[in-house]
Design a protein around this motif. Structure first.
Motif, short mmCIF file in Angstrom:
data_model
loop_
_atom_site.label_atom_id
_atom_site.label_comp_id
_atom_site.label_asym_id
_atom_site.label_seq_id
_atom_site.Cartn_x
_atom_site.Cartn_y
_atom_site.Cartn_z
N LEU A 14 62.64 18.12 67.03
CA LEU A 14 63.91 18.81 66.77
C LEU A 14 63.77 20.21 66.19
CD1 LEU A 14 66.00 15.84 65.34
CD2 LEU A 14 66.03 16.76 67.67
N GLU A 15 62.61 20.54 65.63
CA GLU A 15 62.50 21.80 64.90
C GLU A 15 62.64 23.06 65.75
OE1 GLU A 15 58.83 22.10 62.80
OE2 GLU A 15 57.63 21.70 64.55
N GLY A 16 62.30 22.99 67.02
CA GLY A 16 62.37 24.20 67.83
C GLY A 16 63.65 24.35 68.62
N LEU A 17 64.60 23.47 68.42
CA LEU A 17 65.84 23.52 69.20
C LEU A 17 66.72 24.69 68.77
CD1 LEU A 17 66.87 19.75 69.33
CD2 LEU A 17 65.38 21.02 70.86
N THR A 18 67.36 25.26 69.75
CA THR A 18 68.26 26.37 69.44
C THR A 18 69.71 26.06 69.81
OG1 THR A 18 67.74 27.37 71.57
CG2 THR A 18 66.46 28.13 69.67
N THR A 19 69.92 25.06 70.68
CA THR A 19 71.28 24.69 71.06
C THR A 19 71.44 23.17 71.04
OG1 THR A 19 70.79 24.50 73.43
CG2 THR A 19 71.44 26.68 72.62
N ARG A 20 72.69 22.74 70.93
CA ARG A 20 72.98 21.30 70.92
C ARG A 20 72.63 20.64 72.26
NH1 ARG A 20 78.46 19.65 67.84
NH2 ARG A 20 77.69 20.10 65.76
N SER A 21 72.69 21.37 73.31
CA SER A 21 72.42 20.80 74.63
C SER A 21 70.96 20.36 74.78
CB SER A 21 72.78 21.81 75.73
OG SER A 21 71.98 22.97 75.61
N GLU A 22 70.10 20.85 73.92
CA GLU A 22 68.68 20.48 73.96
C GLU A 22 68.39 19.16 73.23
OE1 GLU A 22 66.24 24.57 73.87
OE2 GLU A 22 67.58 24.29 72.14
N VAL A 23 69.34 18.69 72.43
CA VAL A 23 69.11 17.52 71.60
C VAL A 23 68.80 16.28 72.43
CG1 VAL A 23 70.18 15.93 69.93
CG2 VAL A 23 70.45 18.40 69.65
N THR A 24 69.57 16.04 73.47
CA THR A 24 69.38 14.84 74.28
C THR A 24 67.98 14.76 74.85
OG1 THR A 24 71.72 14.81 74.84
CG2 THR A 24 70.26 13.53 76.24
N ASP A 25 67.49 15.85 75.42
CA ASP A 25 66.14 15.84 75.98
C ASP A 25 65.08 15.66 74.90
OD1 ASP A 25 67.04 16.10 78.58
OD2 ASP A 25 66.84 18.28 78.60
N SER A 26 65.30 16.27 73.74
CA SER A 26 64.34 16.12 72.64
C SER A 26 64.29 14.68 72.15
CB SER A 26 64.71 17.04 71.48
OG SER A 26 64.38 18.36 71.80
N LEU A 27 65.43 14.03 72.07
CA LEU A 27 65.45 12.63 71.64
C LEU A 27 64.80 11.72 72.67
CD1 LEU A 27 68.95 12.38 69.93
CD2 LEU A 27 66.70 12.54 68.84
N LYS A 28 64.94 12.04 73.94
CA LYS A 28 64.26 11.26 74.98
C LYS A 28 62.75 11.43 74.85
CE LYS A 28 67.97 11.30 78.38
NZ LYS A 28 68.45 11.85 79.66
N GLU A 29 62.31 12.64 74.57
CA GLU A 29 60.88 12.89 74.39
C GLU A 29 60.35 12.17 73.15
OE1 GLU A 29 57.09 14.15 75.16
OE2 GLU A 29 58.84 14.21 76.47
N TYR A 30 61.14 12.20 72.09
CA TYR A 30 60.78 11.47 70.86
C TYR A 30 60.60 9.99 71.18
CZ TYR A 30 61.80 8.70 66.70
OH TYR A 30 61.78 7.75 65.72
N LYS A 31 61.55 9.42 71.91
CA LYS A 31 61.49 7.99 72.26
C LYS A 31 60.22 7.69 73.06
CE LYS A 31 63.84 4.38 74.81
NZ LYS A 31 64.96 4.04 75.69
N SER A 32 59.91 8.51 74.02
CA SER A 32 58.72 8.24 74.84
C SER A 32 57.43 8.39 74.03
CB SER A 32 58.69 9.13 76.08
OG SER A 32 58.47 10.47 75.75
N ARG A 33 57.40 9.34 73.11
CA ARG A 33 56.21 9.51 72.27
C ARG A 33 56.02 8.33 71.32
NH1 ARG A 33 56.29 15.23 69.37
NH2 ARG A 33 54.40 14.35 68.46
N ARG A 34 57.10 7.82 70.77
CA ARG A 34 57.00 6.75 69.77
C ARG A 34 56.86 5.37 70.39
NH1 ARG A 34 54.63 7.27 66.05
NH2 ARG A 34 55.67 5.63 64.90
N LEU A 35 57.34 5.19 71.60
CA LEU A 35 57.33 3.88 72.22
C LEU A 35 55.92 3.31 72.34
CD1 LEU A 35 59.27 1.81 73.41
CD2 LEU A 35 58.91 2.85 75.63
N VAL A 36 54.99 4.09 72.85
CA VAL A 36 53.62 3.63 73.04
C VAL A 36 52.96 3.32 71.70
CG1 VAL A 36 51.34 4.27 73.89
CG2 VAL A 36 53.36 4.83 75.23
N ARG A 37 53.11 4.22 70.76
CA ARG A 37 52.49 4.03 69.45
C ARG A 37 53.04 2.80 68.74
NH1 ARG A 37 48.63 4.12 65.59
NH2 ARG A 37 49.51 4.53 63.56
#
Length: 90
Positions: A14-37
């Motif tokens: 979330l730290e590099g986001l500049t607009t709200r429209s980027e939040v959804t994609d960032s949260l999807k990326e977060y989910k994929s990164r954490r799922l395996v671990r």
């Protein structure tokens, strides 16, 4: 602790986001990164629990010149004690 890891990864996403429209994609990326671990940690935890409950015992040791827990499981546990942590590092 997985909660600390979660918060660190979420911050990274979330730290590099500049607009709200980027939040959804960032949260999807977060989910994929954490799922395996988190799946790996959960699986290894179950595996470790099974090993401990079924295969291991209090390690064999010598106390006051006499053997304690000097049986198969106690001896195996004592022999594997130094190397078991290697299997649980991710």
């Amino acid at each position: 602790c997985q909660a600390i890891e979660d918060s660190f990864v979420l911050k990274q996403e979330l730290e590099g986001l500049t607009t709200r429209s980027e939040v959804t994609d960032s949260l999807k990326e977060y989910k994929s990164r954490r799922l395996v671990r988190s799946a790996a940690v959960q699986g290894l935890s179950r595996f470790a629990s099974d090993i401990i409950i079924r295969g291991f015992d209090t390690p064999a040791k010598i106390v006051d010149g006499r053997f304690e827990n000097f049986n198969y499981a106690g001896i195996v546990t004592r022999m594997l004690q130094p190397i078991l942590p290697v299997f649980f590092v991710i």
